[in-house]
Scaffold this motif. Structure first.
Motif, PDB file in Angstrom:
ATOM      1  N   UNK A 106       0.696  -1.338  -0.149  1.00 31.62           N
ATOM      2  CA  UNK A 106       0.108   0.052  -0.071  1.00 31.62           C
ATOM      3  C   UNK A 106       0.627   1.212  -0.059  1.00 31.62           C
ATOM      4  N   UNK A 151     -18.656 -12.206   4.345  1.00 37.54           N
ATOM      5  CA  UNK A 151     -18.936 -11.454   2.827  1.00 37.54           C
ATOM      6  C   UNK A 151     -19.863 -10.497   3.102  1.00 37.54           C
ATOM      7  N   UNK A 153     -22.019  -7.771   6.108  1.00 41.92           N
ATOM      8  CA  UNK A 153     -22.285  -7.427   7.400  1.00 41.92           C
ATOM      9  C   UNK A 153     -23.298  -8.130   8.140  1.00 41.92           C
ATOM     10  N   UNK A 169     -20.350   0.116  17.398  1.00 44.40           N
ATOM     11  CA  UNK A 169     -20.263   1.090  15.954  1.00 44.40           C
ATOM     12  C   UNK A 169     -19.087   0.785  15.179  1.00 44.40           C
ATOM     13  N   UNK A 170     -18.434  -0.133  14.870  1.00 34.85           N
ATOM     14  CA  UNK A 170     -17.156  -0.129  14.399  1.00 34.85           C
ATOM     15  C   UNK A 170     -17.256  -0.234  12.921  1.00 34.85           C
ATOM     16  N   UNK A 171     -16.346  -0.728  12.278  1.00 39.80           N
ATOM     17  CA  UNK A 171     -16.216  -0.613  10.655  1.00 39.80           C
ATOM     18  C   UNK A 171     -16.071  -2.157  10.087  1.00 39.80           C
ATOM     19  N   UNK A 172     -16.764  -2.573   9.345  1.00 40.50           N
ATOM     20  CA  UNK A 172     -16.471  -3.878   8.930  1.00 40.50           C
ATOM     21  C   UNK A 172     -16.245  -3.892   7.750  1.00 40.50           C
ATOM     22  N   UNK A 173     -14.970  -4.503   7.109  1.00 40.54           N
ATOM     23  CA  UNK A 173     -14.489  -4.502   5.757  1.00 40.54           C
ATOM     24  C   UNK A 173     -14.718  -5.880   5.438  1.00 40.54           C
ATOM     25  N   UNK A 174     -15.814  -6.145   4.588  1.00 45.10           N
ATOM     26  CA  UNK A 174     -15.962  -7.538   4.365  1.00 45.10           C
ATOM     27  C   UNK A 174     -15.010  -8.192   3.452  1.00 45.10           C
ATOM     28  N   UNK A 175     -15.038  -9.571   3.346  1.00 44.23           N
ATOM     29  CA  UNK A 175     -13.952 -10.385   2.563  1.00 44.23           C
ATOM     30  C   UNK A 175     -13.852  -9.927   1.227  1.00 44.23           C
ATOM     31  N   UNK A 176     -12.615  -9.906   0.721  1.00 44.58           N
ATOM     32  CA  UNK A 176     -12.159  -9.526  -0.471  1.00 44.58           C
ATOM     33  C   UNK A 176     -12.048 -10.930  -1.371  1.00 44.58           C
TER      34      UNK A 176
END
Lengths: 233, 96
Positions: A106, A151, A153, A169-176
């Motif tokens: 990154x 995959x 939320x 109230x967090x942040x979900x980054x779903x599976x890539x």
């Protein structure tokens, strides 16, 4: 109806393809309980503030480094911090998620902390493609890797933080799900806490697992655990 | 549920600018039977309730977390979902 009195064990440590899976995944149903008490993040836990005259590796000698390898408390993402603008630089992390090699890259931070997209359990090396004129630090962040693939939320049945009933109230980054590459995301997904971890507050998540069968009565490892990480080194 | 897509801040600014422009364009000596133009509302015209703000992951990373985005919208943060497949961050908020 068949009774499985002791539950059913899915995802052995070594899956059929020789892939390593997170240990201890036991499902009595399709609901998996994920419970961790993450340590306070250590911004320079892997690499203390340092500059580089040209392309090369960061020196990893922080408090979380043992024998040259960074070991986080739980599977979590690696962060880079700098008060300068290093956004023109590309940093590449070489590590492991259990026994699976992980490579992810990154751009650098710009007076901020940025996070590599993939959660790891070991940090072996962090390389940069050019000179780093302003100090950069490498350490842990409050972004944690799901143990199984999330995959959507909607698979998160509950997300409790610090014993509270109300959903965090967090942040979900779903599976890539794209073919894993150096720039893709985590194949299981990650969760960013709503507030800082401190080593005593517990994150407790109930996940409705997918891929327990592929329609033929056998598990689909990719659906359950995500695709195998990109990387071999 | 209101849904703002793309650069939500731009949409909000546009909503505020329109009512301000209307009185300026009105003639000073309007006929008495003309309707009175409504007063300009300084607040964004987003109604109370839940809304989802969508932005690119790059935009999202430029903010100081979803809590800061919620504060910008004078709303309570309910959660946030990022999907690497489409590169969109969806911040779930509640106003009012």
């Amino acid at each position: 109806m068949t009774l499985f009195r002791d539950g059913v064990f899915f995802g052995p440590r070594y899956a059929p393809e020789g892939r390593t899976k997170p240990p201890g995944l036991i499902l009595g149903s399709n609901i998996h309980r994920w419970s961790i008490v993450p340590a306070t993040l250590d911004r320079d836990g892997y690499g203390a503030a340092q500059t580089l005259g040209g392309a090369g590796d960061l020196t990893l000698a922080g408090a979380l480094v043992v024998g040259g390898v960074g070991i986080p408390d739980v599977p979590r993402c690696v962060g880079l911090y700098s008060s300068g603008n290093l956004s023109a630089r590309t940093f590449t992390l070489y590590g492991y998620y259990y026994d699976e090699p992980v490579i992810v890259s990154r751009t650098g931070p710009n007076n901020s902390t940025v996070s590599f997209a993939k959660a790891v359990t070991k940090v072996n090396r962090i390389a940069v493609d050019g000179a780093v004129g302003t100090n950069v630090e490498a350490g842990t962040v409050d972004v944690f890797g799901f143990p199984i693939r999330v995959k959507r939320a909607g698979q998160l049945l509950s997300v409790s933080w610090n014993g509270l009933l109300a959903r965090d109230t967090g942040t979900v980054t779903v599976a890539d799900d794209t073919t894993p590459a150096i720039g893709t995301g985590d194949p299981r997904g990650t969760y960013t806490l709503s507030e800082a971890a401190n080593g005593s507050k517990r994150l407790e998540v109930h996940i409705s697992a997918e891929g327990l069968t592929n329609g033929n009565g056998t598990p689909s490892w990719d659906e359950l655990f995500g695709k195998k990480h990109y990387g071999a080194f | 549920m209101a849904k703002a897509k793309g650069d939500d801040k731009v949409e909000e600014k546009a909503a505020v600018a329109d009512p301000q422009a209307a009185p300026a364009a009105a003639p000073a000596a309007a006929p008495a039977d003309d309707p009175v133009p409504p007063a300009a509302d300084p607040e964004p015209a987003l109604p109370p309730g839940r809304l989802v703000v969508e932005m690119s992951v790059a935009e999202f990373e430029a903010h100081e977390g979803p809590a800061a985005i919620a504060a910008e919208h004078k709303a309570r943060l309910l959660g946030c979902v990022i999907d690497p497949a489409d590169g969109v961050a969806r911040i779930e908020l509640e106003r009012g």
